[in-house]
Design an enzyme around this catalytic site. Sequence first.
Site, PDB file in Angstrom:
ATOM      1  N   GLY A  36     114.211  21.887  -8.740  1.00 46.78           N
ATOM      2  CA  GLY A  36     113.697  22.941  -7.864  1.00 46.78           C
ATOM      3  C   GLY A  36     112.181  22.979  -7.863  1.00 46.78           C
ATOM      4  CE1 TYR A  37     106.262  24.230 -11.156  1.00 51.39           C
ATOM      5  CE2 TYR A  37     106.140  21.833 -11.315  1.00 51.39           C
ATOM      6  CZ  TYR A  37     105.519  23.073 -11.357  1.00 51.39           C
ATOM      7  OH  TYR A  37     104.165  23.156 -11.580  1.00 51.39           O
ATOM      8  CB  ALA A  38     110.375  18.051  -8.394  1.00 50.77           C
ATOM      9  CB  SER A  64     108.878  24.497  -5.131  1.00 51.43           C
ATOM     10  OG  SER A  64     108.335  24.263  -6.415  1.00 51.43           O
TER      11      SER A  64
END
Length: 256
Positions: free
Chosen positions: A160-162, A164
């Site tokens: 999810g972080y990547a 975003s």
Amino acid sequence: MSVMDLFRLDGRTALVTGARRGIGKAMAVGLAEAGADVIGVSKTLEASGSEVEKEVTALGRKFRGYACDFGDRASIWAFLEKLNAEVPQVDILVNNAGTILRKPAVEHPDEYWDAVLQTNLNAQWTLSREIGRKMVERGSGKIIFTASLLTFQGGITVPGYAASKGAVGQLTKALANEWASKGVQVNAIAPGYVETDNTAALRADPVRNPAILARIPAGRWGKPEDFKGAIVFLASKASDYVNGEILVVDGGWMGR
């Protein structure tokens, strides 16, 4: 105007999200050192008496503090309504607030994905659109996103972080393409591995920490203060012909 004057921010107001600690706090202080008044916004930021407020006002600059949960759309709109009522103009927007949730992809729940995308992407899009609209109308403004090495790389156990941060990189370019001709410069800073709360687990990992350090040519983790120069450059007239750039501040990691 001398070259040093190009970096001065006297008479300008900078809004910095995620300003309570870490990179965001250092950016807020750096902008104040260059002459800007500061609006700090974080989920748990005190209305008055915060450490970032003390450091900014000690420099002779004005400070306003707001609490806003960027993971909640209603909180964002409530903050924007208050901002519009209380602050005449925002000259510099620093979209720095972010979160990270770690779990392998096959175990990564929708709740993690949604929470990270809301804070790291959706909230930043809403702030950029609403504050950027006024910048476009008056023909001047600076918007700076905090991207990441994972704007370029995939990372491990943080899908999810990547996703975003990859999107933040593209949003930076998309807004720059539309607004550069309107006098608004939109750029991003991509931090490398920095000593913050978000990286505490990595720094404590007996395998990952030495592996990370071995790849950084500078031979150390970054510090929040390493971002003062980059943020002042992108917030000032010195960067008036810089648009859609993702400035990597990583001790050389991406060049390895």
